[in-house]
Scaffold this active site. Structure first.
Site, PDB file in Angstrom:
ATOM      1  NE  ARG A  92       4.959  10.934  27.482  1.00 10.42           N
ATOM      2  CZ  ARG A  92       5.450  10.184  28.464  1.00 10.42           C
ATOM      3  NH1 ARG A  92       6.462   9.369  28.243  1.00 10.42           N
ATOM      4  NH2 ARG A  92       4.914  10.244  29.666  1.00 10.42           N
ATOM      5  CG  LEU A  94      -1.755  12.442  24.420  1.00 10.20           C
ATOM      6  CD1 LEU A  94      -2.246  12.941  23.068  1.00 10.20           C
ATOM      7  CD2 LEU A  94      -1.025  13.562  25.166  1.00 10.20           C
ATOM      8  CG  HIS A 110      -2.162   3.394  14.583  1.00 11.73           C
ATOM      9  ND1 HIS A 110      -1.359   3.362  15.703  1.00 11.73           N
ATOM     10  CD2 HIS A 110      -2.382   2.100  14.240  1.00 11.73           C
ATOM     11  CE1 HIS A 110      -1.122   2.107  16.034  1.00 11.73           C
ATOM     12  NE2 HIS A 110      -1.725   1.328  15.166  1.00 11.73           N
ATOM     13  CG  LEU A 145      -3.372   3.475  22.639  1.00  8.06           C
ATOM     14  CD1 LEU A 145      -2.748   4.851  22.717  1.00  8.06           C
ATOM     15  CD2 LEU A 145      -2.433   2.422  23.213  1.00  8.06           C
TER      16      LEU A 145
END
Ligand code: GRF
Length: 213
Positions: A92, A94, A110, A145
């Site tokens: 998701r 955030l 990641h 992100l």
């Protein structure tokens, strides 16, 4: 001498939870006290229950917008008073409502060597770009992100016959080593953030993440 209390770790997952499993089987220097998910049927939650760890599920579909979902998640997690929140395959995006609540104690794994290939489909994109090295990154989360101070990375060779699937498998092996290692560095208070750089204060416990199982 009084030993400092062990850090309390919250982990968020959306799927299978193999990174969570790596955290549970290694000594992360703290205790995973709760595992949360936006999906009640996430395999990672099952895994947590089997390990005797508390779980919470907050369904994003029950909320009108990202901010109210994030606020609910913050409230649910705060009941467990986490010192660190780890995003381990939490799918998701955030908002600042969540990120700011855990600033400086929010970590993400990641599957690329950031700043290359932020976002999704990293393995296919790495192949399409023709890179010869690919890998994974553990970083502190900021409001941008897949950005934020990099704690640790591990690289794998991209071979001529690699597919997105074989590359994902190779990278995942590395993820399972660097994530518990980075968490342990955090829990032992060894990470020093200076702008975008993260320095590691003298680290005596293990010479390399390869010691993680
Ligand atoms: C991992 O590749 C992680 O880097 C990415 O999502 C995947 C989660 O895998 N963010 P798992 O649920 O930990 O097995």
């Amino acid at each position: 001498m009084v030993r400092p209390a062990r850090k309390r770790i919250a982990v968020l997952v959306s799927g299978r939870g193999s990174n969570l499993a790596a955290m549970l089987r290694n000594d992360c220097g703290g205790d995973v006290v709760v595992v949360g998910s936006n999906k009640a049927d996430a395999a990672g939650l099952e895994l947590a229950r089997d390990a005797g760890v508390a779980t919470i599920a907050v369904n994003h579909k029950d909320y009108a917008d990202r901010e109210s979902f994030d606020a609910a998640l913050v409230t649910a997690l705060n009941r467990y008073q986490p010192d660190l929140v780890v995003l381990a395959g939490f799918m998701r995006i955030l908002t600042p409502v969540f990120v700011d609540a855990f600033a400086g104690r929010l970590m993400n794994i990641h599957p690329s060597l950031l700043p290359s290939f932020a976002g999704l489909d990293t393995h296919a994109r790495a192949l399409a770009a023709g890179v010869k090295l690919h890998g994974c990154t553990v970083h502190f989360v900021t409001n941008e992100l897949d950005h934020g101070p990099i704690i640790m990375q591990a690289a794998v060779q991209v071979d001529d016959d690699d597919t997105p699937e074989t590359l994902a498998t190779k990278v995942l092996v590395q993820e399972h080593q660097v994530l518990p290692y980075a968490v342990r560095l955090f829990c032992e208070g060894r990470l020093v953030v200076e702008g975008m750089r993260v320095r590691t204060r003298d680290c005596a416990f293990a010479p390399s993440p390869a010691q993680m199982r």
